[in-house]
Structures are given as structure tokens and as C-alpha cells.
Design a protein around this motif. Structure first.
Motif, PDB file in Angstrom:
ATOM      1  N   SER A 156      -1.609   1.736  -4.894  1.00  0.00           N
ATOM      2  CA  SER A 156      -1.355   1.543  -3.468  1.00  0.00           C
ATOM      3  C   SER A 156       0.011   2.048  -3.007  1.00  0.00           C
ATOM      4  O   SER A 156       0.353   1.915  -1.839  1.00  0.00           O
ATOM      5  N   SER A 157       0.790   2.643  -3.899  1.00  0.00           N
ATOM      6  CA  SER A 157       2.131   3.066  -3.498  1.00  0.00           C
ATOM      7  C   SER A 157       2.598   4.253  -4.325  1.00  0.00           C
ATOM      8  O   SER A 157       2.010   4.582  -5.362  1.00  0.00           O
ATOM      9  N   SER A 199       3.700   3.198   0.976  1.00  0.00           N
ATOM     10  CA  SER A 199       2.951   1.990   0.626  1.00  0.00           C
ATOM     11  C   SER A 199       1.665   1.928   1.462  1.00  0.00           C
ATOM     12  O   SER A 199       1.457   2.712   2.390  1.00  0.00           O
ATOM     13  N   ALA A 202      -4.530   4.101  -0.333  1.00  0.00           N
ATOM     14  CA  ALA A 202      -5.853   3.782  -0.857  1.00  0.00           C
ATOM     15  C   ALA A 202      -5.925   4.135  -2.339  1.00  0.00           C
ATOM     16  O   ALA A 202      -5.284   5.087  -2.797  1.00  0.00           O
ATOM     17  N   ALA A 203      -6.675   3.340  -3.099  1.00  0.00           N
ATOM     18  CA  ALA A 203      -6.831   3.594  -4.530  1.00  0.00           C
ATOM     19  C   ALA A 203      -7.690   4.834  -4.767  1.00  0.00           C
ATOM     20  O   ALA A 203      -8.545   5.198  -3.944  1.00  0.00           O
ATOM     21  N   THR A 230      -3.466   8.507  -6.342  1.00  0.00           N
ATOM     22  CA  THR A 230      -3.253   7.100  -6.683  1.00  0.00           C
ATOM     23  C   THR A 230      -4.207   6.685  -7.800  1.00  0.00           C
ATOM     24  O   THR A 230      -5.258   7.297  -8.014  1.00  0.00           O
TER      25      THR A 230
END
Length: 535
Positions: A156-157, A199, A202-203, A230
Motif C-alpha cells: 500500500s505504500s 501511501s 492498491a495491492a 506493489t
């Protein structure tokens, strides 16, 4: 933006007829416009011109010029005139009663300035001296962006970093395509090393991003397109700890080091048991090479410790238990210490604090390894002393001294004798059977080695309650596990055996007795330290 301060100072006088600017004067000099009055109660005092340049924070492609002049009594106001040709002032500005004024927004080029005063009827004086200023163009070169990268990418980041060749602000455009659509908040701080955190991502998604920087002159730069992906799910795997070690251990401090397979923070739990009880300050920096320094420790103490690290996803890992032992001060458990530095008299002071003062019999003062020493004649020279604090013969102990002789010992020659007179038991440190070492009487060798050469040598015997060790000049020469007879010394003699049948021939200096076994490292340090100067 560049400001050009022009200070007009002087005693020039104006008149009512609009005389032209004075000529033939250098820039920055004082010139008079007239010697005549123009109806004011006091002459109009126009200022001399002084040019200069100073920086001004802001983003502009133009320049400013600052003017200043002296007030004139009776003047109702002033006008500033300027243009791009000498004597031809295409622009005039009524500045009222002010005696300073900043002409702003000038493009690059050379400008000419003059000031006039006017009275309450609007009658205007002639021009002051003319001042000139060269306005240079602003910075138009954009910064150069390099080393753009993404790191610490989670589900997510992510963190985006880059560098610029000059100080600029920081911002990142990002999104699912090269059209981006999202931007980080602008960081207006001007730096060359940039970092922006993204931040709410999406995964399992690929993100495009570009970085933007604007310098102090307003020149923008934008990087090319970059991508990162990610992770599929949240990181739930803790770091792996390895290579835990302690180093730099002293009497009150130690340094703990370890590694992790991913970036994580650093902390150490420590104490005198596996319950620990103390914790080092948390180092929140995420790194794979960790260092923590522990301070305020007790000397000669075994400490247990374990290390902890937490990664960016807050996965915590704790190591198994490790130990280290702080060092002991060299003077700890010292029960006898003779420097033999008196050089005269019949007593030798005990520097251990136990008042085991030695009494000399036929021993001679001579030059020692450090300062003075005692020479024993091999016939009737010796020293006797009390036994306050001396360890039992089967208890941990250390006997250490410097020794030299002019010839090889072939008979029994004790250097130190610790005796239980009632039981007629003693431990002798010295020479016997053409060897050097420590023996018990009655009994035999506890530990022995070959005699060293006939020069100064540092001789040390240690017993830790289980193992006897014998050292010459800091090197271990022999060891054994022979169990000595239990007995408490009631006399200490130097240079002869308990019953007076054998005497030492040679020179002794810096004799110490401890109620603990020194380590080899301590012995190697002690041999270079004279009694009275040791820590």
C-alpha cells in the motif's frame, strides 16, 4: 529577483527651472544640480549615488533598483524619473514625501535615474545627479534530475527518491497510467536530495510516476516516466537476524552489532539475567546493519542480551540470548603491591591498601624495570611481610613480578613464598630443578616452564580454582589442573623459602598478588604499567 540598491546622498541644491542632470561625474559620485534656491525654506539636498547589488528571495525574471535621498526642508514631495538613455527619462513616479523608493519589474539592461523635488504649489526642482544601474537577467537554467528510484514498496505504500544538481522543491505525480492523476503535496523546502512517500496504494498494482522540481528562480524540471509494482498482500514476514556479536567491551560499556535480511529498526534488551530488565534507546532508522552501544554497566559482570528489529510493516523479530562480561579494573582484588621504589631504608611499602609492609633483611636497593628494585644475594637476603587479604592456597589468585638475574638458576630459589606456618605448608613461586614455575611444599610442581633468558622478564602465575597457568612476558607457557592443598597463608616471604634453607639470587621489581585469576589480556596490559600508575 535581483535588487540593486542605489543610495543618493549629498548636499546638492535644486532649482525651479528644471535644470538638466549634471554631467562629467562618475557613477556613485556627488554632483550639484545648482547653487540657487527654488522657493523652499531650505535648499533641496539631493543625494549622491552609490551602486550595489544584493540578493532577494523570490522567483522573478526581472530586477529591482532601490533609490534613497536626503529630505529637503520645505519640499512637499519627490518624483523619481528613469529611462534607458542618459537624460531621457521616459517614466516618472510621484513617490510623495518618501525619501526612498524601489523601482520594480525592470527587464535586463542599463537604466538611468534622477530625482526632483516639488513644493506645495507643485513647482518642481531641476533633476538631481543621474545614477545608473545595470539589471542582469534572472536564472533561466532548469535543474537536472538524476538517480530517480522507488524503494520500501509494500502492498500500500512506496518511497520515491531523486537528486538534483541544485536546490529545488519536491513533488511526485503518480497513477495507474502515464497520465498519472495523483500528486504528492508540494514540499517547498529547497534541497538536492529528495524523498516523497506515496501511501494509499492498491495491492498488486503497477504504478507510473515522475518527479518534479522547481529551483529558486522558478525554473521547472520534470523527470521521465518510471514504474513500480506493489506487493500482492500485506508483509507479514519478520526480518531474519544474524551475526549477533558484542565488541568494545570495557568495564562499563559494550557495543552490540547484528544484521537483518531486510531494513528494520534496532534495539537491545540486556541485564544480568535472562529477564533482562534494561532496554537501549530505540533507533527507528531502517537498516540491515545494526549497532547499539550499552553504557552504565557494572565492571566484572556477566550480562545477558538479545536484539530486536522491526521492519517497515511492523513485523518484529527477537534474537536468542547472548552474553558478554565487562572487564574488571586492573587494581580490583589486589592484595599486595610492592613497587620497591623507596631506594633506601629497610621497609617496602604495600600499595594495595592492605598495609602488608615488607621488612628487608640483607636485600639491596638497585635499578629496576620501573624505578628502583630489590636485589637478593642468594645467601641471606629476603623480605618478610604480613598476610592481610592474601588468598588461601587453593583459592583463585595471581602472583606477578618482574625478574632478572645475571646467571641461570640451578638450585631452588624462591621468589615468593606463601606459607601456613602452623601446618608447614607453602606455595613457592620461583626456580627449582632448573625450571621456573610454582610448586607446593610438601608436594611438587603445580605448573612449570623452561627458564627464560637472563634479562628482564614478566613472570605471572594464575589459578582460577580449577586450572593453574604460567606466563612469561604475557605468553602462556604451561598449565595444569593439579589440586593444591587447602591452607591459609600466615606469612609472606620474598627471596627465601619458609624454613630459610634456600635463597634467591637476582633482582625483583613490581611484585603483585591478587585474590583472583587475571586474564591473559589483563596480564599483557599490566606488564606495561608500574605500580602507583595502574588504573
Amino acid at each position: 529577483m535581483r535588487r540593486h540598491p542605489i543610495c543618493l546622498r549629498g548636499n546638492a541644491k535644486g532649482n525651479m527651472r528644471g535644470e538638466p542632470p549634471s554631467t562629467g561625474t562618475e557613477r556613485g559620485s556627488v554632483g550639484l544640480v545648482s547653487d540657487r534656491r527654488f522657493g523652499f525654506s531650505t535648499p533641496f539636498a539631493i543625494l549622491a549615488v552609490v551602486l550595489g547589488l544584493s540578493a532577494f528571495a523570490g522567483i522573478s525574471f526581472a530586477g529591482d533598483v532601490n533609490l534613497a535621498w536626503n529630505a529637503s526642508t520645505g519640499a512637499a514631495g519627490y518624483k523619481v524619473h528613469f529611462g534607458t538613455a542618459s537624460g531621457a527619462y521616459g517614466t516618472s513616479v510621484d513617490v510623495g514625501t518618501r525619501t526612498t523608493y524601489t523601482v520594480t519589474g525592470l527587464a535586463a539592461g542599463t537604466y538611468y535615474f534622477a530625482v526632483t523635488a516639488y513644493d506645495s504649489s507643485g513647482v518642481q526642482s531641476g533633476f538631481s545627479n543621474e545614477a545608473t544601474a545595470a539589471v542582469t537577467g534572472g536564472d533561466t537554467t532548469p535543474p537536472v534530475i538524476s538517480a530517480v528510484s522507488s524503494s520500501s514498496v509494500t502492498f500500500s505504500s512506496a518511497t520515491v527518491t531523486w537528486t538534483t544538481n541544485e536546490q529545488t522543491n519536491s513533488q511526485v505525480d503518480y497513477g495507474a497510467t502515464a497520465s498519472y492523476g495523483s500528486s504528492t503535496p508540494l514540499n517547498a523546502t529547497l534541497v538536492t536530495a529528495h524523498s516523497q512517500g506515496l501511501s494509499g496504494l492498491a495491492a498488486s498494482a503497477t504504478y507510473h510516476f515522475r518527479v518534479k522540481s522547481v529551483d529558486a528562480a522558478g525554473n521547472p524540471a520534470t523527470s521521465g516516466d518510471f514504474t513500480f509494482t506493489t506487493s500482492a498482500t500485506a508483509d507479514t514476514t519478520a526480518p531474519v537476524i544474524s551475526s549477533v556479536s558484542s565488541s568494545g567491551v570495557s568495564g562499563n560499556a559494550a557495543t552490540i552489532r547484528w544484521s537483518t535480511n531486510e531494513a528494520a529498526n534496532s534495539q537491545v534488551q540486556y541485564g544480568t539475567s535472562t529477564s533482562y530488565g534494561s532496554t537501549s534507546a530505540l533507533d527507528p532508522s531502517l537498516t540491515t546493519s545494526h549497532t547499539q552501544t550499552l553504557s552504565g554497566l557494572a565492571a566484572g559482570t556477566i550480562y545477558h542480551y538479545r536484539v530486536t528489529s522491526k521492519d517497515a510493516a511492523t513485523n518484529l523479530v527477537t534474537s536468542s540470548d547472548f552474553t558478554f562480561k565487562t572487564t574488571t579494573p586492573l587494581n580490583a582484588d589486589l592484595v599486595v603491591a610492592y613497587s620497591f621504589d623507596e631506594g633506601a631504608g629497610t621497609t617496602a611499602a604495600d600499595y594495595s591498601g592492605n598495609s602488608n609492609t615488607g621488612t628487608l633483611f640483607n636485600a639491596s636497593w638497585t635499578t629496576g624495570k620501573y624505578g628502583n628494585a630489590l636485589w637478593f644475594n642468594g645467601k641471606n637476603g629476603y623480605v618478610t611481610a604480613p598476610c592481610s587479604g592474601l588468598p588461601a592456597m587453593n583459592a583463585p589468585q595471581t602472583i606477578a613480578y618482574w625478574f632478572t638475574a645475571s646467571r641461570r638458576a640451578t638450585s631452588t630459589q624462591p621468589v615468593v613464598s606463601l606459607a601456613d606456618d602452623a601446618q608447614q605448608i607453602s606455595i613457592q613461586a620461583g626456580f627449582k630443578d632448573s625450571r621456573i614455575g610454582v610448586w607446593q611444599d610438601p608436594g611438587g610442581w603445580l605448573v612449570a616452564a623452561n627458564q627464560p633468558s637472563r634479562t628482564w622478564h614478566y613472570i605471572v602465575y594464575t589459578f582460577d580454582g580449577a586450572t593453574h597457568r604460567f606466563y612469561v612476558d604475557g605468553d602462556e607457557k604451561g598449565s595444569s589442573t593439579i589440586r593444591p592443598t587447602a591452607a591459609a597463608p600466615t606469612s609472606l616471604q620474598i627471596g627465601r623459602v619458609r624454613d630459610g634453607s634456600d635463597y634467591l639470587r637476582g633482582t625483583v621489581d613490581e611484585l603483585r598478588v591478587y585474590s583472583r585469576a587475571l586474564s591473559q589480556t589483563e596480564i599483557q596490559s599490566l606488564m606495561n604499567i608500574a605500580i602507583g600508575s595502574q588504573p
